[in-house]
Design an enzyme around this catalytic site. Sequence first.
Site, PDB file in Angstrom:
ATOM      1  N   ASP A   1      60.687  72.559  36.244  1.00  0.00           N
ATOM      2  CA  ASP A   1      62.350  72.033  35.515  1.00  0.00           C
ATOM      3  C   ASP A   1      62.471  71.237  36.311  1.00  0.00           C
ATOM      4  OD1 ASP A   1      61.296  74.896  33.797  1.00  0.00           O
ATOM      5  OD2 ASP A   1      62.259  76.048  35.427  1.00  0.00           O
TER       6      ASP A   1
ATOM      7  N   ASP B   1      60.949  80.048  35.137  1.00  0.00           N
ATOM      8  CA  ASP B   1      62.385  81.389  35.435  1.00  0.00           C
ATOM      9  C   ASP B   1      62.481  82.718  35.162  1.00  0.00           C
ATOM     10  OD1 ASP B   1      63.763  78.831  34.190  1.00  0.00           O
ATOM     11  OD2 ASP B   1      65.087  78.534  35.953  1.00  0.00           O
TER      12      ASP B   1
ATOM     13  N   ASP C   1      60.728  82.809  29.388  1.00  0.00           N
ATOM     14  CA  ASP C   1      59.597  81.698  30.345  1.00  0.00           C
ATOM     15  C   ASP C   1      58.119  82.684  30.795  1.00  0.00           C
ATOM     16  OD1 ASP C   1      60.809  79.128  30.256  1.00  0.00           O
ATOM     17  OD2 ASP C   1      61.953  79.393  32.233  1.00  0.00           O
TER      18      ASP C   1
HETATM   19  P1  ATP Z   1      66.302  73.455  33.950  1.00  0.00           P
HETATM   20  O1  ATP Z   1      65.350  74.406  32.858  1.00  0.00           O
HETATM   21  O2  ATP Z   1      65.946  72.121  34.754  1.00  0.00           O
HETATM   22  O3  ATP Z   1      66.297  74.631  35.501  1.00  0.00           O
HETATM   23  P2  ATP Z   1      69.289  73.452  33.360  1.00  0.00           P
HETATM   24  O4  ATP Z   1      69.203  74.590  34.711  1.00  0.00           O
HETATM   25  O5  ATP Z   1      69.601  72.611  33.403  1.00  0.00           O
HETATM   26  O6  ATP Z   1      67.447  73.516  33.661  1.00  0.00           O
HETATM   27  P3  ATP Z   1      69.969  75.646  31.422  1.00  0.00           P
HETATM   28  O7  ATP Z   1      70.661  76.200  32.784  1.00  0.00           O
HETATM   29  O8  ATP Z   1      69.256  76.760  30.796  1.00  0.00           O
HETATM   30  O9  ATP Z   1      69.065  74.870  31.928  1.00  0.00           O
HETATM   31  O10 ATP Z   1      71.259  75.067  31.196  1.00  0.00           O
HETATM   32  C1  ATP Z   1      71.272  74.357  29.665  1.00  0.00           C
HETATM   33  C2  ATP Z   1      72.826  73.629  29.930  1.00  0.00           C
HETATM   34  O11 ATP Z   1      73.661  75.486  30.044  1.00  0.00           O
HETATM   35  C3  ATP Z   1      73.401  72.892  30.955  1.00  0.00           C
HETATM   36  O12 ATP Z   1      73.367  71.509  31.020  1.00  0.00           O
HETATM   37  C4  ATP Z   1      75.290  73.457  30.780  1.00  0.00           C
HETATM   38  O13 ATP Z   1      75.615  72.325  29.873  1.00  0.00           O
HETATM   39  C5  ATP Z   1      75.160  75.068  30.559  1.00  0.00           C
HETATM   40  N1  ATP Z   1      75.156  75.767  31.274  1.00  0.00           N
HETATM   41  C6  ATP Z   1      74.626  75.707  32.672  1.00  0.00           C
HETATM   42  N2  ATP Z   1      74.524  77.197  33.414  1.00  0.00           N
HETATM   43  C7  ATP Z   1      76.046  76.781  32.502  1.00  0.00           C
HETATM   44  C8  ATP Z   1      76.756  78.034  33.054  1.00  0.00           C
HETATM   45  N3  ATP Z   1      76.441  79.119  33.806  1.00  0.00           N
HETATM   46  N4  ATP Z   1      77.529  79.143  32.218  1.00  0.00           N
HETATM   47  C9  ATP Z   1      77.546  78.129  31.144  1.00  0.00           C
HETATM   48  N5  ATP Z   1      77.503  76.826  30.939  1.00  0.00           N
HETATM   49  C10 ATP Z   1      76.007  76.641  31.024  1.00  0.00           C
END
Ligand code: ATP
Length: 912
Positions: free
Chosen positions: A340, A644, A648
Amino acid sequence: MTDRSTTAPQETPQPADWHTLSQERIEQMLRTGTGGLPEAEARRRLAQYGPNRLAPPKRRGPLIRLLMQFHNILLYVMMGAAVITALLGHWIDTGVLLMAVVINAIIGFIQEGKAESALDAIRAMLSTHATVIRDGVHREIDAADLVPGDLVVVASGDRVPADLRLVAIKDLRVEEAALTGESLPVEKHDEAVAADAPLGDRYCMAYSGTLVVYGQACGIVVTTGTATEIGKINQMLAGIQSLTTPLLRQVDRFGRVLALAILGVSAATFALGTLWRGHAPSEMFMMVVALAASAIPEGLPAIMTVTLALGVQSMARRNAIIRRLPAVEALGSVTVICSDKTGTLTRNEMTVQRMVCAGHVFDVGGVGYAPVGDLSIDGRIVEAEHYPALALAIRAGVLCNDARLREESGLWQVEGDPTEGALLVLGGKTGFTQRLGDEAWPRLDSIPFESQHRFMATYHRDADDAPWIFIKGAPERILDMCVAQLNHDGERPLEVDYWRRMATDTAAQGLRLLALACKQAAPLDGGLSFADTESGYVLLALVGIIDPPREEAMHAVGECHRAGIRVKMITGDHAETARAIGAQLAIGVGKPAITGAEVAMMDDAALRRVALEVDVFARASPEHKLRLVQALQDNGQVVAMTGDGVNDAPALKRADVGVAMGMKGTEAAKEASDMVLADDNFATIAAAVREGRAVYDNLKKFILFMLPTNGGEALVVIAAILFELTLPLTPAQVLWINMVTSSTLGLALAFEPAERGIMNRRPRPPGEPLLSGFFVWRVLMVSLLMMAGALGLFLWELNGGTGIETARTMAVNAVVVSEMFYLLNSRFILSPVASLEGLTGNRYVLLAIAACIPLQIAFTHTPVMQAIFGSTDLTALEWGKVLAAGLLVFCVAELEKFVIRRTRLASRLNQA
Ligand code: ATP
């Protein structure tokens, strides 16, 4: 589970039919309310009801554990021999045999205890946490500290920490297989049910040990520990597996086959000696017993286990907690790590750097979580309230938010999602600090963020009681829901191209993207649902959030590349952001990034090709992770995959090494994983791979030490019988050698640190057999070498007219000294040890050798030992010859390594 106070738990308040009672009644009975319990009351109840823990499984007592050490086919053979020697009246041999058996059992006992306590410590590190509301404040506590009456928050991915009566539910689905055997998730609601409803139909309850697979809820703890439903059936949840791995099982089988083979060879030797060579049967029998005892590697299983346990312990010290032992072996052959991005490769310390509104781009100053910093346009400081779209966007970011910003002795901290924390900090910088539950703009409902749908929505009423829905999420998702945008002068039709361009531009700078939008409407049917998020929103702003790569992750990626391991980034983030961050980490440089949507369009064959080539996968969902693991495995790769979320779990299970995040990971992900990263850090995976390689090396080194030393002793005896020589070692002497050296010397190799350059090798081919051609060669060569040293010296001395007792004493010492020297050789499988580091780098090796020296001196020079073993004093010259025999083994073994290194290098050069 942690080992805490063991106050005797009392019965939790009755009745057992909590599911029939209304929320008010339960609150009344358990004297709790919407703010949860006061902390002091919770402490009192903890003393009263005891910790929230299931009864630990019954452990075998120390006596049984000690006795179990004798339950080993190799030791049975030795004990059988002891009985027969006693019947024949050879008391000395009986004594030595029994001593060897007892020493081995004690070493095994101590080692097993060490291994168990290493695993116990690791179990404690994996204790579960719960989010509880006490004194009206959310906090994370150890689940063992929960008490009846506590108000607990559960969300998707959590294990329910105690039996709960649910009071506030947001689309909660719970998988109750642990309790009911039913694997389909159950949808929960908060109304009481009939008294006779079976467990699976008690929709207003969530039971300890079941798994939240979707949504969120609050619940009042009604029972804890052994009083819970799962406690009643006294079933421990899946814990860490026992101390075994495929390699250990392989060695165990090998040990048994070897024992049988040794018995066969012994029988044949007995027959040969008595029938062919005409030795007396009782004398031959004693010899054969000695032969069998010396050839049997009785310490093998125990030392293999302790090597593994030490490896697991040192991984835990480096924050990699192994849940399933076979992962230690798999780690050493990993060829691809899929990681990730957020929080693993990056620091997960988010700061808003850019706000893009229609017509304006704002830069945000300040660092970290301190709410101090200015807004500026092209370097000119501006006030947020002069820009209506910006002001409303900031408000939306603060309201549509579940995180909390706290100051503790001058240090600002975010509790909850750092992405949301960054929006609160932005609110703080611009004077908008409303918190959840405040009077103005109260939140009436919400749809929590889940990575599958990539947005979050909340429903509020403003000071005039007008309804508002705020939404924030990935720009592509939010743009689809918007029909208009808020310009400086009011609402205008949405300029999709402008926003797309700004999104790509912001992401290309490595910034993480969020879009913020709102609509002035009430939900369609009172509560927020997905139908309310379909369309009609006004886009307010794009938010660009910086999340810098971890310094140590950059080094670790480089180390992995040198170790022949590909690193792939699989992230939910925007493709451009992922590519930019990837480039900073040297992942996927100069290659395209592929999105989850593109993966979804590919068939398995196409994905197999792409999976190897591409290193950055963006906007990927858990199901894409699963397909990627499969595609990589179909290509013959050994895959470590991080995860996480609750979804997954399938990819983590499928991967050769499933790696869960210890800090931000859900319980579901941790339980599906083989290894948990206590610090969520990519560098820890690389450290674990290094350690995994070292453990495997040590297992190999130990076998390479043990087998030839046993083989050498046995060959001395067999050769003497075959060639009708005077026996160079008496049975008692063979048993002495065995007792002094076996297990004790080799144990030191379990503590061997990783060889330098271990991460410059290619990964070990999976399924590589332990007993390869090289292994067989090395074992045979060293066995012969040891035999040649001891037997050669013995015959030479006899020929020179030395007495038989002296020659035998020299032979015994030659075997033991050769083993000491060969222990040094064994520190490195192929690298030379003739250096300061090679000779002194492992102090346990030096200690083991130092412990053997006085024993040999006593054996040779004390009258008691001389009387028992028939040994005699040696002169300095004779000791010199003994040392020379040992040195011979050392030098030839080093020469062999040198030749192999040269031939391997030459063949590699030829291939190139
Ligand atoms: P990784 O898989 O590398 O941990 P990540 O944390 O960026 O990636 P997600 O948490 O699935 O992946 O987030 C995907 C997208 O969702 C982000 O790029 C953002 O645009 C949106 N996002 C993340 N957190 C929030 C939140 N708390 N509220 C609304 N949108 C969010």
